[in-house]
Write an enzyme that holds these catalytic residues in place. Structure first.
Site, PDB file in Angstrom:
ATOM      1  N   HIS A  43       0.860  -1.188   0.000  1.00 36.14           N
ATOM      2  CA  HIS A  43       0.000   0.000   0.000  1.00 36.14           C
ATOM      3  C   HIS A  43       0.895   1.236   0.000  1.00 36.14           C
ATOM      4  O   HIS A  43       1.188   1.812   1.053  1.00 36.14           O
ATOM      5  CB  HIS A  43      -0.909  -0.016   1.227  1.00 36.14           C
ATOM      6  CG  HIS A  43      -1.961   1.045   1.224  1.00 36.14           C
ATOM      7  ND1 HIS A  43      -3.207   0.850   1.779  1.00 36.14           N
ATOM      8  CD2 HIS A  43      -1.974   2.310   0.736  1.00 36.14           C
ATOM      9  CE1 HIS A  43      -3.931   1.954   1.644  1.00 36.14           C
ATOM     10  NE2 HIS A  43      -3.185   2.861   1.023  1.00 36.14           N
ATOM     11  N   GLU A  70      -2.610  -1.745  -3.308  1.00 36.00           N
ATOM     12  CA  GLU A  70      -3.792  -1.034  -2.818  1.00 36.00           C
ATOM     13  C   GLU A  70      -3.447   0.415  -2.520  1.00 36.00           C
ATOM     14  O   GLU A  70      -2.293   0.746  -2.222  1.00 36.00           O
ATOM     15  CB  GLU A  70      -4.374  -1.721  -1.580  1.00 36.00           C
ATOM     16  CG  GLU A  70      -3.447  -1.786  -0.382  1.00 36.00           C
ATOM     17  CD  GLU A  70      -4.074  -2.493   0.807  1.00 36.00           C
ATOM     18  OE1 GLU A  70      -4.927  -3.390   0.591  1.00 36.00           O
ATOM     19  OE2 GLU A  70      -3.710  -2.152   1.945  1.00 36.00           O
ATOM     20  N   HIS A 190      -8.176  -5.912   7.341  1.00 36.21           N
ATOM     21  CA  HIS A 190      -7.965  -4.876   8.357  1.00 36.21           C
ATOM     22  C   HIS A 190      -8.227  -5.450   9.743  1.00 36.21           C
ATOM     23  O   HIS A 190      -9.331  -5.847  10.078  1.00 36.21           O
ATOM     24  CB  HIS A 190      -8.832  -3.632   8.157  1.00 36.21           C
ATOM     25  CG  HIS A 190      -8.208  -2.408   8.771  1.00 36.21           C
ATOM     26  ND1 HIS A 190      -7.342  -1.585   8.090  1.00 36.21           N
ATOM     27  CD2 HIS A 190      -8.274  -1.896  10.022  1.00 36.21           C
ATOM     28  CE1 HIS A 190      -6.927  -0.600   8.876  1.00 36.21           C
ATOM     29  NE2 HIS A 190      -7.477  -0.780  10.060  1.00 36.21           N
TER      30      HIS A 190
END
Length: 238
Positions: A43, A70, A190
């Site tokens: 990310h 991401e 998450h």
């Protein structure tokens, strides 16, 4: 089978704290694959406080499992994804100063924007996923953007799991059901860890992939990276 994609951002955070190239992010990705991970997630953020843009290019050369990038689809992010052409791109609406991702897309409000961005990626053969909260209207909205998958934002599930896991997972099971009805593939991520992962998998039978970084790397400090990855795989595919 639900695939495990290891997010290696925290490896990069540790490297950047001291400078140099220790730990080596590329080698860590190769080791994760060797130890059983079925994907590598990064990310990159604009300030490059963990994964740097150059890391993304370096990783693309060596990752042999699924490479998932991401992030917020800013012009710089879109450019790097188009150049690298990962197997999957996950669109996350995080602000530049966010410590970590903290909300899913409003797929209804941002429909036109998402349709445009997703079309650009799919034209290059990149599978797309949208980070969403477990709200059925948002899942239905995601289906209208042309995305291939959604990734359910599981922070709320993880926080409520220890007190009432049935209530915690209920909106996610409903969102998963709606995703299947809409023809969307399902990812999740998450705050997933060794305590809450198996129950989520049990309740979401169509779960294709989870992306886990922070908890997995923390566990690896005590249990070792190879052992930790194997433990997570066992929670997913028991």
């Amino acid at each position: 089978m639900t695939k495990l994609s290891v997010n290696i951002n925290k490896i990069a955070t540790l490297r950047n704290a001291r400078g140099g190239n220790r730990p080596n992010v590329v080698q860590a990705a190769l080791d994760c694959e060797r130890f059983g991970a079925q994907g590598i997630t990064v990310h990159p953020r604009p300030d490059e406080r963990h994964i740097r843009y150059q890391d993304v290019y370096d990783l693309k050369k060596v990752v042999t499992t699924e490479f998932n990038i991401e992030g917020n689809p800013t012009p710089d992010f879109i450019k790097i994804v188009k150049e690298v052409k990962p197997e999957q791109v996950t669109l996350v609406p995080d602000a530049p100063d966010a410590i970590t991702s903290n909300a899913g897309w409003d797929t209804l409000k941002h429909k036109d924007f998402l349709v445009d961005v997703i079309a650009q990626f799919k034209e290059l053969g990149i599978r797309t996923s949208i980070f969403v909260d477990p709200i059925t209207a948002q899942v239905e909205g995601a289906a209208l953007t042309g995305t291939d998958r959604i990734e359910l934002y599981t922070e709320a599930y993880a926080h409520q799991y220890l007190t009432n896991r049935e209530a915690a997972v209920k909106p996610y099971a409903e969102a998963a059901r709606v995703a299947a009805e809409c023809g969307l593939g399902l990812n999740a991520g998450h705050d997933l860890d060794l305590d809450n992962l198996r129950y989520l998998k049990e309740q979401l039978p169509n779960l294709a992939e989870v992306s886990i970084g922070h908890a997995l790397i923390c566990d690896a400090l005590y249990l070792g990276l190879e052992n930790t990855i194997q433990l997570y795989l066992r929670q997913l595919n028991y």
